[in-house]
Scaffold this active site. Structure first.
Site, PDB file in Angstrom:
ATOM      1  CG  HIS A  24      30.333  33.165  38.105  1.00 12.04           C
ATOM      2  ND1 HIS A  24      30.615  32.029  37.380  1.00 12.04           N
ATOM      3  CD2 HIS A  24      31.508  33.527  38.684  1.00 12.04           C
ATOM      4  CE1 HIS A  24      31.888  31.732  37.503  1.00 12.04           C
ATOM      5  NE2 HIS A  24      32.454  32.627  38.293  1.00 12.04           N
ATOM      6  N   GLY A  70      49.173  50.469  39.889  1.00 13.93           N
ATOM      7  CA  GLY A  70      49.415  49.199  40.552  1.00 13.93           C
ATOM      8  C   GLY A  70      48.208  48.677  41.312  1.00 13.93           C
ATOM      9  CB  ALA A 109      47.851  52.674  42.801  1.00 14.05           C
TER      10      ALA A 109
END
Length: 199
Positions: A114, A152, A170
């Site tokens: 946005h 992750g 990660a």
């Protein structure tokens, strides 16, 4: 005159309540719901649903469950790809994943965004674009090139490309593109060193 899908893929403000878009979202939700309830050993049906869901999918692809996406058809996946549990791909624009890619658990890839400026983001008279009330939305593509490992919990933001042979540590938040042959991590994600083990 452009359709709302074309505007979306061109990085322009688009109507998220457009009937064609709502139909795409419903279809993706229906397919992923069925997919997420399949047994992990039911490879025939899993492959069927993934072929129905994605724009294209290569050979030897494993997507663990649960998996979530917005449209599905804007996602392309190459060969030898593993996507681990609980990943979310917001594919309003294209998400292109190359060959030999490892995506760990809880990775989120976002193409939708946005305007930052409040007066540009908020819609005073929302009927101006027949959108859902309040917010203007646009989307930018994300590309993950060959031989990439995404750790992750990584979040990849709109417009980002991860160059081939790179590793993203990660928990990183990737706000800008990462060049080829890089090891990068952090929030915001930054290149820490060159990855010399290139293919």
């Amino acid at each position: 005159m452009k359709t709302e899908i074309q505007k979306c893929l061109d990085g322009e403000i688009f109507n998220t309540s457009d009937p064609e878009i709502r139909d795409l979202i419903k279809r993706a939700r229906d397919i992923t719901k069925e997919y997420n309830y399949l047994a992990s050993t039911d490879t025939v049906r899993k492959n069927f649903f993934l072929t129905e869901l994605f724009g294209s999918i290569g050979k030897n692809v494993s997507i663990d469950t649960p998996f979530y996406c917005d449209y599905g058809r804007h996602i392309t996946i190459g060969d030898n790809v593993i996507i681990n549990i609980n990943c979310t791909f917001v594919d309003c624009n294209r998400i292109d994943i190359g060959n030999n890619v490892l995506i760990a658990s809880n990775v989120q890839i976002y193409t939708a965004t946005h305007p930052v400026e409040t007066n540009e983001r908020l819609i005073e008279n929302w009927t101006e674009i027949n959108s859902n009330p309040f917010f203007r939305t646009y989307a930018l593509p994300v590309k993950i090139e060959d031989n990439v490992w995404i750790g992750g919990g990584v979040i990849i933001l709109p417009g980002v490309t991860i160059g081939k042979n790179s590793v993203i540590g990660a928990g990183s938040v990737v706000t800008r593109s990462i060049p080829e042959n890089s090891v990068a991590f952090g929030n915001p994600c930054k290149v820490i060193r060159e990855n010399n083990l290139t293919v």
